[in-house]
Design an enzyme around this catalytic site. Structure first.
Site, short mmCIF file in Angstrom:
data_model
loop_
_atom_site.label_atom_id
_atom_site.label_comp_id
_atom_site.label_asym_id
_atom_site.label_seq_id
_atom_site.Cartn_x
_atom_site.Cartn_y
_atom_site.Cartn_z
N ASP A 95 -5.54 4.42 -4.24
CA ASP A 95 -4.51 3.45 -3.86
C ASP A 95 -5.14 2.13 -3.44
O ASP A 95 -6.31 1.84 -3.74
CB ASP A 95 -3.62 4.07 -2.76
CG ASP A 95 -2.18 3.60 -2.83
OD1 ASP A 95 -1.91 2.49 -2.34
OD2 ASP A 95 -1.33 4.32 -3.38
N ASP A 96 -4.37 1.34 -2.74
CA ASP A 96 -4.73 -0.02 -2.32
C ASP A 96 -6.09 -0.04 -1.59
O ASP A 96 -6.39 0.87 -0.81
CB ASP A 96 -3.62 -0.49 -1.37
CG ASP A 96 -3.66 -1.97 -1.11
OD1 ASP A 96 -4.58 -2.65 -1.61
OD2 ASP A 96 -2.75 -2.45 -0.40
N ARG A 103 4.69 -9.35 4.41
CA ARG A 103 3.47 -8.53 4.47
C ARG A 103 2.24 -9.44 4.30
O ARG A 103 1.29 -9.09 3.62
CB ARG A 103 3.46 -7.44 3.41
CG ARG A 103 2.60 -6.25 3.80
CD ARG A 103 2.28 -5.33 2.64
NE ARG A 103 1.63 -4.12 3.12
CZ ARG A 103 0.98 -3.26 2.33
NH1 ARG A 103 0.90 -3.46 1.04
NH2 ARG A 103 0.41 -2.21 2.85
N ASP A 115 2.56 -1.65 -8.01
CA ASP A 115 3.25 -1.87 -6.74
C ASP A 115 3.72 -3.32 -6.64
O ASP A 115 3.30 -4.19 -7.41
CB ASP A 115 2.30 -1.53 -5.59
CG ASP A 115 3.02 -1.10 -4.32
OD1 ASP A 115 4.24 -1.34 -4.22
OD2 ASP A 115 2.36 -0.53 -3.45
N MET A 116 4.56 -3.60 -5.65
CA MET A 116 5.10 -4.94 -5.41
C MET A 116 5.67 -4.90 -4.01
O MET A 116 6.64 -4.18 -3.77
CB MET A 116 6.19 -5.19 -6.45
CG MET A 116 6.70 -6.59 -6.58
SD MET A 116 7.71 -7.10 -5.22
CE MET A 116 8.50 -8.51 -5.90
N GLY A 169 7.56 1.42 -2.02
CA GLY A 169 8.39 2.61 -2.21
C GLY A 169 9.47 2.28 -3.21
O GLY A 169 9.21 1.82 -4.31
N ASP A 183 15.20 1.17 -10.51
CA ASP A 183 16.31 0.78 -11.38
C ASP A 183 15.98 1.15 -12.82
O ASP A 183 14.83 1.45 -13.17
CB ASP A 183 16.57 -0.72 -11.24
CG ASP A 183 15.34 -1.57 -11.52
OD1 ASP A 183 14.86 -1.55 -12.67
OD2 ASP A 183 14.84 -2.24 -10.59
N ASP A 193 8.57 4.88 0.61
CA ASP A 193 7.36 5.01 1.43
C ASP A 193 7.56 6.05 2.52
O ASP A 193 6.60 6.43 3.20
CB ASP A 193 6.99 3.66 2.06
CG ASP A 193 6.13 2.82 1.13
OD1 ASP A 193 5.70 3.34 0.10
OD2 ASP A 193 5.89 1.63 1.45
N GLU A 237 -3.84 26.52 4.99
CA GLU A 237 -3.01 25.47 4.36
C GLU A 237 -3.37 25.32 2.88
O GLU A 237 -2.49 25.18 2.03
CB GLU A 237 -3.23 24.12 5.07
CG GLU A 237 -2.58 24.06 6.44
CD GLU A 237 -2.97 22.81 7.23
OE1 GLU A 237 -2.14 22.33 8.00
OE2 GLU A 237 -4.12 22.32 7.07
C1 GLA Z 1 3.17 0.12 -0.61
C2 GLA Z 1 3.33 1.42 -1.36
C3 GLA Z 1 2.48 2.49 -0.73
C4 GLA Z 1 1.04 2.04 -0.76
C5 GLA Z 1 0.90 0.70 -0.07
C6 GLA Z 1 -0.49 0.13 -0.26
O1 GLA Z 1 3.71 0.19 0.65
O2 GLA Z 1 4.68 1.79 -1.39
O3 GLA Z 1 2.63 3.70 -1.41
O4 GLA Z 1 0.62 1.96 -2.09
O5 GLA Z 1 1.82 -0.26 -0.58
O6 GLA Z 1 -0.64 -1.11 0.32
#
Ligand code: GLA
Length: 727
Positions: free
Chosen positions: A365-366, A442, A477-478, A528, A533, A547, A613
């Protein structure tokens, strides 16, 4: 089936269970006569009444016939300024500065197959479709309007699109151009909309129509977390399994409006399309504008059947090949585990714990690029940070491949941080209004994606990254609402085009990425579910639903989302407890049951889990792989409404042949002296017997009417998963 009757000038669109009809009347005005359960294709215009209604004007062709008024007739595509005072679908500004639109029927075409829309997402397919194009003309404006209808008979879906062409010698300006107008000769309806916020998306709200306009929409540049471009009109007593309802979705990812108006004469008009706020589009002579596609479903058997019709159509004709039917990979995403604080070793620790569980895809991810150590910096610099990932993606992918895992990567192409090399080089590429400092959201700004050179630059960087390693998945993402909308690339009189050109820019880049990397799987994400759409689904077969990964909150989010969108489009992950958003702890089994109702994955530090788990997770992954066909291809039944705060929430995925089903149930909080309850199922064949979880067997009729006996839960948020197989 599309039928044109020459004598009555009626167009009748039949699907398996529904009929839609319009008619060019004696003044060549296109009237809407019917949309409902399937009926014979007779001229249904007898349903339209004519009376002298005070203050309702009469068009010139009507002479002194005061009973004929655009203001009182159900219009197929409503106009403005010449006699209809209700919601307009189209508004034209002519060189004189006048604003109006007046349309008359001039012809039609019926074609086999489905029309396509250049540069815009649309339902696709071949011979299952038929297309009707109806031509309307505004003679004074020298503008033609083409109304497109795609008929998907088997799934009971009708699509709509609109193309406006300037046939004159001077430029005209479109000030509104809706995609759908539905003028139902029915009053006393309810409007259902889907609303929320970041981490609380798509909660249904139902209101009874009152005189005047009720509307939802977005002016955030995205379709938004706040309101979804999907609405339902329904009878006041319609419910999950009974009553007339009309669902309408817009395949668009930017500003939209869905507005409903009940006239004093009990005609209810729904208009849906690009939001008129800050929208204008200049059409030079010969130029055309195409409004995004909309799609409609009627069900006379309540919301459940309406949803299943949307689901089947979206699954088969909006999701792209091969992801319509191919099982989605079970993934592990590192975001909730690490946030920005990771390096290759940390990621590989998680991957090493994931691989033995049967997890197939690792999503980074980010935080992997530029100076992205927090959300204050780095967006715009799509270059691997080799301090975190020595040897770049190649080295990381080599390790993942050795573990038998595929690799996926997060990007946020539309955005820029002021603290980035890109911003330092091109501050003018960020969206801003001259003379104003732009609002941050953000701590980031939006790039002007309406500009080709901006997109080209971002795309070339991302393309290089995707080409540097075997990347099979991208999370696009955005993470902000768009403000300060103005483009340096357009003259003052065209600034009303920027919002829409931005959305076209996203679609263009998604198209480019998919053609450069065939088979690439893109998951949509907008903080999220801020852009959940039909437009995005055309490019991204699944979308990160929210999210919020709290299993109990997710019951509501996934329930609301399911009214239009199929479960296979909902990104859903098991995350750690206590949950980061709600601080709530739910059993691991329950988190699994909820996430398995979408596209299943994990989002937690698996390297810190216990052997117990991990044993549960291994079983979950195995179960999901064995049951995914039901989630992806089955018919979805909502068995309860989680907003009703009942003792449990339940739902079912039933195979199309009704021989197999997955029933899921999550209890609320536990209580002493609880009653014994039975869960009545839906969608099963009453004449079959089903074995439940390989043990007891029950007649289908028994499960449908007497129900399955539920245990009394011990502890909060327990869950149940029942796999039913016909004997
Ligand atoms: C958004 C996404 C998350 C994650 C963060 C990363 O909030 O919805 O799932 O990827 O950005 O910055």
């Amino acid at each position: 089936m599309i039928v044109y009757e020459q004598e009555s000038r009626t167009f009748t669109l039949h699907t398996k269970n529904t009929t839609y009809q319009m008619k060019a009347d004696r003044h060549s005005v296109l009237l809407h006569t019917y949309y409902g359960a399937r009926v014979q294709g007779d001229d249904l215009s007898y349903r339209i009444g004519y009376a002298d209604r005070g203050a309702s004007p009469n068009p010139p062709e009507a002479g002194h016939d005061r009973t004929y008024s655009l203001d009182t007739l159900p219009q197929e595509y409503s106009t403005c300024g010449v006699g209809d005072f209700r919601l307009p679908s189209i508004e034209l500004e002519l060189p004189s500065g006048s604003r109006s639109a007046d349309l008359r029927y001039t012809g039609y075409e019926i074609r086999e197959g489905k029309y396509a829309l250049e540069g815009l997402p649309a339902f696709h397919g071949g011979s299952e479709w038929e297309t009707l194009v109806v031509f309307l003309t505004d003679a004074a404006a020298q503008v033609t309007v083409e109304l497109y209808y795609g008929v998907l008979a088997e799934q009971d879906l009708i699509t709509r699109a609109v193309r406006v062409v300037n046939r004159g010698a001077e430029a005209v300006r479109l000030c509104q151009c809706a995609s759908l107008c539905l003028d139902l000769s029915r009053g006393g309806l309810d409007l259902v909309t889907f609303n929320g916020a970041h981490t609380k998306e798509r909660s249904p709200a139902r209101t009874h129509m009152a005189p005047g306009v009720q509307s939802v929409g977005s002016v955030r540049g995205t379709s938004s977390h706040q309101h979804n471009p999907f609405v339902i009109l329904c009878e006041q007593d319609a419910g999950e399994d009974h009553g007339d309802c009309w669902g309408a979705m817009l395949l668009y990812s930017g500003n939209f409006q869905a507005a409903a108006e009940e006239s004093p004469f009990e005609i209810t008009r729904l208009v849906m399309g690009i939001h008129p706020y800050h929208f204008t589009w200049t059409l030079a002579p010969g130029e055309s504008f195409t409004a995004p596609e909309a799609a409609m479903v009627f069900s006379g058997e309540g919301f459940g059947e309406m949803s299943r019709r949307f689901h089947r159509a979206i699954q088969a004709h909006l999701i792209r090949d091969p992801y319509q039917w191919e099982r989605r990979p079970v993934l592990i995403n590192n975001w909730e585990a690490t946030l920005f604080d990771f390096n290759a070793e940390k990621l590989l620790d998680i991957a090493r714990a994931a691989a033995p569980l049967g997890i197939e895809l690792f999503v980074m991810d980010d935080g992997w690029f530029g100076a992205r150590d927090s959300d204050y910096a780095g967006l715009g610099d799509w270059v691997v940070n080799e301090k975190k990932l020595p040897g770049g993606l190649t080295a990381l992918c080599k390790e993942l491949t050795a573990l038998g895992m595929k690799f996926g990567i997060w990007i946020e192409p539309e955005m820029i941080n002021e603290d980035s090399d890109l911003y330092r080089a091109h501050p003018d590429w960020a969206m801003r209004i001259p003379g104003r400092d732009p609002a941050r959201c953000r701590s980031q700004l939006a790039l002007d994606f309406s500009r080709q050179e901006v997109r080209d630059h971002v795309y070339s960087q991302i393309k290089a990254v995707l080409s540097s390693a075997p990347v099979s998945y991208v999370k696009w993402d955005m993470n902000r609402s768009i403000t300060d909308v103005w483009s340096a690339a357009l003259p003052a009189e065209r600034q009303g085009e920027v919002y829409h050109r931005y959305v076209l820019g996203i679609y263009e880049m998604l198209d480019r990425m998919l053609s450069d990397f065939p088979g690439l799987f893109i998951e949509g994400c907008t903080g999220g579910g801020g852009r959940f759409d039909g437009g995005m689904l055309y490019y991204t077969p699944q979308i990160w639903c929210s999210d919020n990964t709290d299993a109990i909150d997710r019951l509501r989010i996934q329930y609301g989302t399911s009214f239009c969108y199929p479960p296979s489009t909902m990104g859903a992950h098991v995350s750690a407890v206590p949950n980061a958003d709600t601080d709530r702890s739910t059993p691991l089994e329950t988190r699994g049951v909820v996430a398995m109702s979408g596209t299943f994955g994990y989002e937690m530090d698996l390297s810190k889990t216990t052997p117990e788990e991990r044993a549960v997770m291994k079983r979950q992954v195995e179960d999901y792989k064995a049951l995914a066909h039901l989630v992806q291809r089955g018919d979805y039944y909502r068995l309860t409404d989680p907003f009703a705060n009942g003792p449990y929430t339940a739902w079912a995925h039933v195979s199309p042949d009704r021989r197999e089903a997955l029933v899921s149930l999550v209890f609320g909080t536990a209580h002493s002296a609880a009653p014994f309850r039975s869960l009545r199922l839906k969608g099963l064949d009453p004449d079959l017997r089903y074995r439940v979880n390989g043990q007891d067997s029950y007649a289908g009729s028994v499960l449908l009417h007497a129900g399955y006996p539920l245990p009394i839960p011990r502890g909060d948020y327990q869950s149940l998963q029942l796999h039913l197989v016909a004997e």
